[in-house]
Design a protein around this motif. Structure first.
Motif, PDB file in Angstrom:
ATOM      1  N   GLY A  68       0.792  -1.231   0.000  1.00 43.17           N
ATOM      2  CA  GLY A  68       0.000   0.000   0.000  1.00 43.17           C
ATOM      3  C   GLY A  68       0.826   1.284   0.000  1.00 43.17           C
ATOM      4  O   GLY A  68       0.265   2.374   0.111  1.00 43.17           O
ATOM      5  N   GLN A 144      -7.881   4.189   5.727  1.00 44.72           N
ATOM      6  CA  GLN A 144      -8.641   3.092   6.368  1.00 44.72           C
ATOM      7  C   GLN A 144     -10.089   3.080   5.880  1.00 44.72           C
ATOM      8  O   GLN A 144     -10.655   2.028   5.613  1.00 44.72           O
ATOM      9  CB  GLN A 144      -8.666   3.304   7.884  1.00 44.72           C
ATOM     10  CG  GLN A 144      -7.611   2.517   8.611  1.00 44.72           C
ATOM     11  CD  GLN A 144      -7.743   2.726  10.113  1.00 44.72           C
ATOM     12  OE1 GLN A 144      -8.849   2.922  10.635  1.00 44.72           O
ATOM     13  NE2 GLN A 144      -6.620   2.692  10.796  1.00 44.72           N
ATOM     14  N   ILE A 147     -10.236   1.754   2.383  1.00 45.24           N
ATOM     15  CA  ILE A 147     -10.121   0.286   2.372  1.00 45.24           C
ATOM     16  C   ILE A 147     -11.455  -0.346   2.791  1.00 45.24           C
ATOM     17  O   ILE A 147     -11.931  -1.293   2.169  1.00 45.24           O
ATOM     18  CB  ILE A 147      -8.972  -0.171   3.305  1.00 45.24           C
ATOM     19  CG1 ILE A 147      -7.622   0.262   2.710  1.00 45.24           C
ATOM     20  CG2 ILE A 147      -9.010  -1.678   3.532  1.00 45.24           C
ATOM     21  CD1 ILE A 147      -6.435   0.087   3.645  1.00 45.24           C
ATOM     22  N   GLN A 151     -14.009  -2.958   0.991  1.00 48.94           N
ATOM     23  CA  GLN A 151     -14.364  -4.251   1.598  1.00 48.94           C
ATOM     24  C   GLN A 151     -15.852  -4.538   1.484  1.00 48.94           C
ATOM     25  O   GLN A 151     -16.274  -5.682   1.505  1.00 48.94           O
ATOM     26  CB  GLN A 151     -13.932  -4.284   3.072  1.00 48.94           C
ATOM     27  CG  GLN A 151     -12.447  -4.549   3.218  1.00 48.94           C
ATOM     28  CD  GLN A 151     -11.971  -4.424   4.651  1.00 48.94           C
ATOM     29  OE1 GLN A 151     -12.683  -3.919   5.520  1.00 48.94           O
ATOM     30  NE2 GLN A 151     -10.766  -4.891   4.902  1.00 48.94           N
ATOM     31  N   ASP A 175      -3.970  -6.250  -2.393  1.00 49.35           N
ATOM     32  CA  ASP A 175      -4.817  -5.072  -2.608  1.00 49.35           C
ATOM     33  C   ASP A 175      -3.955  -3.831  -2.851  1.00 49.35           C
ATOM     34  O   ASP A 175      -2.945  -3.630  -2.194  1.00 49.35           O
ATOM     35  CB  ASP A 175      -5.683  -4.871  -1.358  1.00 49.35           C
ATOM     36  CG  ASP A 175      -7.000  -4.220  -1.700  1.00 49.35           C
ATOM     37  OD1 ASP A 175      -6.998  -3.309  -2.559  1.00 49.35           O
ATOM     38  OD2 ASP A 175      -8.021  -4.613  -1.128  1.00 49.35           O
ATOM     39  N   ALA A 177      -4.435  -0.704  -2.181  1.00 45.37           N
ATOM     40  CA  ALA A 177      -4.337   0.213  -1.030  1.00 45.37           C
ATOM     41  C   ALA A 177      -3.689  -0.447   0.182  1.00 45.37           C
ATOM     42  O   ALA A 177      -3.474   0.205   1.198  1.00 45.37           O
ATOM     43  CB  ALA A 177      -5.720   0.727  -0.664  1.00 45.37           C
ATOM     44  N   SER A 179      -3.585  -3.076   3.466  1.00 40.52           N
ATOM     45  CA  SER A 179      -4.617  -3.423   4.450  1.00 40.52           C
ATOM     46  C   SER A 179      -4.529  -2.423   5.596  1.00 40.52           C
ATOM     47  O   SER A 179      -3.557  -1.675   5.711  1.00 40.52           O
ATOM     48  CB  SER A 179      -4.365  -4.836   4.985  1.00 40.52           C
ATOM     49  OG  SER A 179      -3.105  -4.866   5.654  1.00 40.52           O
TER      50      SER A 179
END
Lengths: 435, 431
Positions: A68, A144, A147, A151, A175, A177, A179
């Motif tokens: 990320g 965050q 993300i 999700q 991913d 970005a 986690s």
């Protein structure tokens, strides 16, 4: 003459190209009659470049970073000593943005007035990093939430589950970005290190389009380079772990809050490095083939649609990057297991029956029309031009490359790429207790 | 901006040409308007789905697609969009310019397909093809149920549904599964014939075309036996001052909470003050420099996305954001503070000027895409300002003052706060 002019007869378009002294590659694509001016500044640095070898003042060193970082850096590059460069774009009426893909990071703006001011802003903020511990901490909260938003997105989740099934080691499985956990490890120092490695003119390119004079654009780039000096390019090698030919896992499933299951199916290609016309030709021939097997005029679509196994959103395509490639297909379905089986049967039938010349001709025609249609969009042209530049091919040659593809190329792709042992699936199911 | 050359036929049909050579394609877009009704929304939504399944000459999806592929992949779409309290059946055809396919006359060939799809559907015993209707009912039912899959849009739509539960606007653009069930192929065809005969019909053409020739071509092509006694659709209800704010909460197994606020602005696109409202929205949440983005995201780090947007014909403003469930109160407080600040005129010179330039920029680029040109002029038709060019709007935006913005803010009222939250957390929640 400073400019190299790349003219393409099939598209009836031309692009001006030069490399200013010590600067990044510059492309200008004048487009008369448009009010919008659109400029992008890209670095060949994406989420898959999380491990690399660099030269630190004569010492070679291997670095492995948390997932990320490229995306985090993209967010933070908008900061400067005075705060946030967004405000200054706003002052000139521009709409700035940025995005990070697997393979590159792009900064951009579109505007109608004050092009010179906005373009200079873009050039300067991308070439002037300013990171602080405080601003890094603040950004963690924002990313965050980014993300978490993804999700809750079933398509995105199904897509990444499939990539994880296809690839055992290649970082495309991670991913973009990162986690919530990995981004908590990102520091100011990591950002600077990656910045100075990857945001080097040799690794970057600029594409500008709109009703503009190439010489005026070049002057602004030269001005932004005045007084800047760059150390030698210190990236030695991007480290991609050796990926197996075989898929990592045949099938993965997950449950989410959805109304209907979602099937994603992928075929993993076997090359480990491919560039240029060959890479683009591979993409086009695979997509023509997919269109012939799964497209609306093909022998399978109508039955699958009428049985409710697919809907209008059923889609397919081939991703062709230098270090990996795969076919993806799928969509929402009432019965993912049955759809999976039927898609495999469709491929088998095609292998048995062969490809029809008449349908091949139509698919080429259709693709030609689609490329031309998308050339109405300045964003499409600019984004694709640089993405292909990084893959070492001139995007304006696309129609000529398409013209040279033969039905034999498709047959080859059918028999060497669409192989049962090279495929994996991911299924998103609705939650068992309630939606 | 390219100006509109319009002709209105006595049969409630408008033909609108936007001649330009800047695009590589020619776009034809056909809009048939219907009032949004709880009882008929699903029927209206089902129509484009059934119509694009097959025509008399091209009876299957495959036949139709083969024909489109022959025309260099002409794009044919048919869908329903919601504008205020209207449902608009939209059919479009985009072909590449003949200079890329010499000798083909793609526009004329494409138009005959579009005409088939709208005017000569595949019939069976005096109704639409039964299997197509049955299959499309199933597909549409799944589409309606599938709204929940996209949580960002789901939260916005749910807020509107709660807020306008007793109004036409509260109806989802595809209607509901319950109303879909009883539809028959015969009934649906009768319904279609009725709206194709009398409801407002507008045809737009964007591209390098000869004006007189195209007017005649369009008039001849789209002759659907239209009635000279046109249907007049009821006006949209805009004015509303809610007695109190409703708080709605819904629980789903999600990672991120979605906070949505619905406001009544008491102003719509047809109102002379609409641009002041557009400006208000820009100051509050239409841009990255706006108060919402700056305060909820940049200062408090509570969200990745937070915005406000207008439904211009209904005069509703929605604020949307994705947050941690536990941050509900803090986020709501910050949002309400920003709305209050604008109301009190706490708007800096910079906020005013940045918003002005941002709006002008957006208006200027409308002419750079054939689809946005059509969308813009269609909004003008619906809002009763049909031939207004963006240049005129820009001139008005140049003159908007802080007082104008504050004046519209006075009539804006919070109606509904909708919160989509996860099933497993204790903190936060609506009151």
């Amino acid at each position: 003459m400073r400019w190299q002019i790349k003219e393409n007869e099939s598209l009836k378009e031309k692009v001006f190209y030069t490399v200013p002294d010590g600067g990044p590659a510059l492309f200008v694509f004048p487009r008369q009659g448009y009010n919008k001016k659109y400029a992008i500044f890209s670095t060949r640095y994406g989420s898959i470049d999380h491990a690399f070898r660099w030269n630190d003042r004569g010492q070679e060193e291997e670095i492995v970073l948390p997932d990320g970082v490229a995306h985090f850096l993209e967010h933070k590059l908008f900061d400067d000593e005075e705060g946030n460069v967004f405000d200054r774009f706003a002052y000139y009426g521009a709409s700035p943005n940025a995005f990070t893909s697997f393979t590159h990071t792009t900064y951009l703006f579109s505007c109608t007035d004050f092009f010179a001011e906005n373009f200079s802003l873009l050039l300067n903020f991308v070439q002037t990093p300013y990171f602080s511990e405080e601003s890094v901490a603040k950004e963690q909260g924002i990313i965050q939430q980014e993300i978490r938003m993804y999700q809750d997105n079933p398509q995105w989740r199904g897509y990444f589950e499939l990539l994880k099934a296809l690839y055992a080691r290649h970082p495309v499985r991670n991913d973009i970005a990162g986690s919530v956990e990995s981004i908590s490890k990102i520091t100011k120092d990591i950002l600077y290190k990656c910045y100075y490695t990857f945001y080097h003119p040799r690794n970057m390119a600029i594409f500008v389009t709109g009703d503009l004079e190439p010489d005026d654009v070049l002057k602004l780039v030269e001005k932004s380079l005045t007084g800047r000096s760059f150390p030698p390019f210190n990236l030695v090698q991007r480290l991609y772990p050796e990926e197996e030919t075989a898929v990592n896992q045949r099938e993965v499933t997950l449950e989410l809050s959805v109304s209907q299951p979602l099937l994603n199916m992928g075929f993993k290609d076997t090359y480990s490095h491919l560039t240029g016309r060959e890479l683009l030709a591979r993409k086009l021939s695979t997509e023509l083939l997919l269109e012939m097997i799964f497209g609306q005029s093909g022998p399978n679509y109508t039955a699958l649609y009428e049985e409710g196994l697919i809907d209008e959103q059923f889609s397919f395509g081939f991703t062709a990057e230098c270090s990996y490639g795969h076919t993806l297909l799928g969509g929402r379905t009432e019965n993912p297991e049955k759809l999976h089986e039927r898609l495999l049967i469709a491929i088998d039938e095609t292998k048995k029956n062969g490809l029809a010349t008449e349908s091949f001709g139509r698919q080429k025609r259709k693709m030609r029309g689609e490329v031309l249609k998308s050339f109405n969009s300045l964003e499409f042209i600019a984004n694709n031009y640089l993405a292909h530049y990084f893959r070492e091919v001139d995007f304006f040659e696309i129609l000529d490359i398409l013209e040279n593809i033969s039905i034999k190329d498709l047959e080859k792709r059918l028999h060497t790429h669409l192989l049962e042992e090279q495929h994996a699936i991911s299924i998103v199911y609705p939650l068992k207790n309630g939606r | 901006m390219i100006s509109l050359k319009s002709k209105r036929l006595p049969v409630n049909t408008g033909i609108h040409l936007l001649p330009t050579s800047k695009f590589k394609t020619t776009l034809v877009s056909v809009s048939l308007q219907q009032v949004l009704n709880r009882e008929s929304a699903a029927q209206t939504a089902l129509l484009p789905a059934v119509l694009k399944r097959g025509t008399k000459q091209y009876p299957t999806l495959r036949d139709l697609e083969i024909r489109l592929e022959e025309l260099y992949g002409a794009t044919l779409t048919a869908d329903v969009v919601k504008r205020g309290e209207r449902q608009i059946l939209t059919f479009s055809l985009e072909v590449i310019n003949d200079k890329f396919a010499p000798g083909e006359n793609l526009l004329q060939q494409g138009l005959s397909i579009l005409k088939e799809v709208i005017g000569t559907p595949l019939l069976e015993n005096g109704g639409f093809h039964k299997d197509y209707v049955r299959q499309e009912k199933e597909q549409l039912a799944r589409e309606i149920q599938g709204l929940v899959n996209d949580k960002v849009n789901y939260a916005l739509e749910r807020c509107v549904q709660e807020m306008c539960s007793g109004e036409r606007f509260g109806v989802y653009k595809y209607g509901s599964v319950e109303e879909l069930q009883p539809i028959t192929s015969g009934g649906l065809y009768d319904y279609y014939r009725e709206i194709l005969r009398g409801n407002p019909l507008d045809i737009f053409v964007v591209g390098e075309v000869d004006i007189e020739e195209t007017f005649s071509l369009i008039r001849e092509t789209f002759d659907f036996g239209r009635s000279s006694e046109p249907v007049k659709l009821p006006p949209v209800r805009v004015e509303c001052v809610p007695e109190r704010v409703s708080y709605e909460e819904e629980k789903l197994p999600v990672n991120q909470g979605k906070l949505t606020l619905g406001y009544r602005t008491n102003l719509s696109y047809s109102d002379g003050k609409y641009l002041d409202l557009l400006f208000y929205n820009g100051v509050l949440g239409g841009f990255p420099h706006s108060k919402l983005f700056q305060n909820v995201r940049e200062k408090a780090s509570l969200a990745y996305y937070v915005f406000s947007r207008l439904e211009k014909h209904k005069g509703i403003q929605l604020i949307g954001s994705g947050i941690e469930v536990k941050d509900y109160r803090q986020a709501l407080d910050i949002i309400l503070q920003q709305v209050d600040a604008v109301k009190k005129g706490q708007i800096s010179r910079e906020e005013m000027e940045n918003t002005r330039r941002g709006i002008i920029n957006r208006l200027k680029i409308i002419g750079d895409s054939p689809y946005s040109l059509v969308g813009y002029y269609l909004d003008g038709l619906i809002g009763g300002r049909p031939e207004e060019r963006t240049e005129e709007l820009i001139q008005k935006v140049e003159r908007i003052t802080k007082d104008d913005v504050v004046a519209v803010a006075e009539n804006i009222h919070l109606d509904t706060v909708y919160f989509l939250r996860s099933t497993d957390e204790e903190e936060g929640g609506a009151n």
